[in-house]
Design an enzyme around this catalytic site. Structure first.
Site, PDB file in Angstrom:
ATOM      1  N   ASP A  23       1.005  -1.212   0.078  1.00 18.27           N
ATOM      2  CA  ASP A  23       0.035  -0.057   0.009  1.00 18.27           C
ATOM      3  C   ASP A  23       0.886   1.186  -0.044  1.00 18.27           C
ATOM      4  O   ASP A  23       1.830   1.273   0.832  1.00 18.27           O
ATOM      5  CB  ASP A  23      -0.803   0.081   1.220  1.00 18.27           C
ATOM      6  N   ASN A  71     -10.314  -2.519  -7.274  1.00 20.97           N
ATOM      7  CA  ASN A  71      -9.339  -1.489  -7.771  1.00 20.97           C
ATOM      8  C   ASN A  71      -9.627  -1.101  -9.289  1.00 20.97           C
ATOM      9  O   ASN A  71      -9.122  -0.331  -9.820  1.00 20.97           O
ATOM     10  CB  ASN A  71      -7.809  -2.098  -7.850  1.00 20.97           C
TER      11      ASN A  71
END
Length: 252
Positions: A23, A71
């Site tokens: 991340d 995503n």
């Protein structure tokens, strides 16, 4: 700590399976006044560093969360950049992975992938299929909930076809039908960027994993950070539900 501790037999100490939520690529770019998508190439560099270093820490299985089922909702340009980088990484690094004995496995749904991505995923798995020195899993178009749904559908289809009875469905039956089927559960789950959540990653498999959250953005992640997370792991006492912690006893 640069090399994994050894147990009394001389074998590498756990964690043998490390999973990472990578991340912070977008924030890395934003802090430098760059468009979000420019953080992803730096994230690929971090992947290379960690894949190369992980075996030195006794890690045998490394699972990286690269692209989730959610995503796809990101800006089209950013999604296109992730796809481009996957192709670039495989095309530039696959021969090296083959030579170094790395077996690549892609976790997640294959349906709906662009044809060029589906082809490169299949090629990476086929060319490394016989390797067994190190195992690299990339969760791509992956979601823990989606994986559980797909496993449940597979079980339901087998029951409907008469190949399986409801009474035969247990933990092992479901695990075998997950995209992680056959893999050991992760000993250690690391998340970078300072966030402290799973984000739909390995929901079933991480039931008894240890978690380490690091306040470092993924493009800045180094083998030193991996070593720090593993050192923290070795401080933990793993119970697997078989013992009650002192604070629970005190509360009771």
């Amino acid at each position: 700590m640069t090399i994994a501790d050894k147990d009394k037999t001389g074998a590498p100490a756990a964690p043998l399976h490390v999973a990472i939520v990578m991340d912070g690529n977008g924030r890395w770019a934003k802090r430098r006044g760059l468009p979000r998508h420019l953080g992803h190439p730096k994230g690929v560099e971090a992947i290379r560093r960690v894949v190369e270093a992980a075996p030195d820490y006794g890690v045998r299985w490394l699972t990286l969360y690269a692209f989730s089922t959610e995503n796809w909702r990101r800006p089209a340009g950013e999604v296109a950049e992730v796809m481009r980088l996957l192709k670039l990484y495989v095309n530039s690094d696959l021969d090296k992975l083959v030579r170094e004995g790395v077996k690549v496995r892609i976790l997640g749904r294959r349906e709906g992938l662009p044809p060029d991505i589906a082809e490169i995923v299949a090629r990476a798995e086929a060319k490394t299929a016989h390797n067994d020195r190190f195992f690299l899993q990339v969760a791509f178009n992956y979601g823990g909930r989606a994986d559980l749904v797909d496993a449940a559908r597979a079980l339901a289809a087998e029951v409907k076809a008469g190949r399986l009875s409801p009474e035969e469905i247990d933990d092992q039956a479901l695990e075998r039908r997950l995209s992680t089927g056959g893999l050991p559960a992760p000993d250690l789950v690391i998340r970078t960027s300072g966030e402290q959540r799973l984000s739909n990653f390995l929901l079933w498999e991480s039931a008894y994993s240890e978690f380490v959250f690091l306040d470092v953005l993924w493009p800045d992640f180094t083998p030193t950070h991996l070593g720090e997370a593993i050192a923290e792991f070795h401080k933990r006492e793993r119970r697997y539900g078989g013992a009650v912690a002192d604070d629970v006893l005190a509360a009771g």
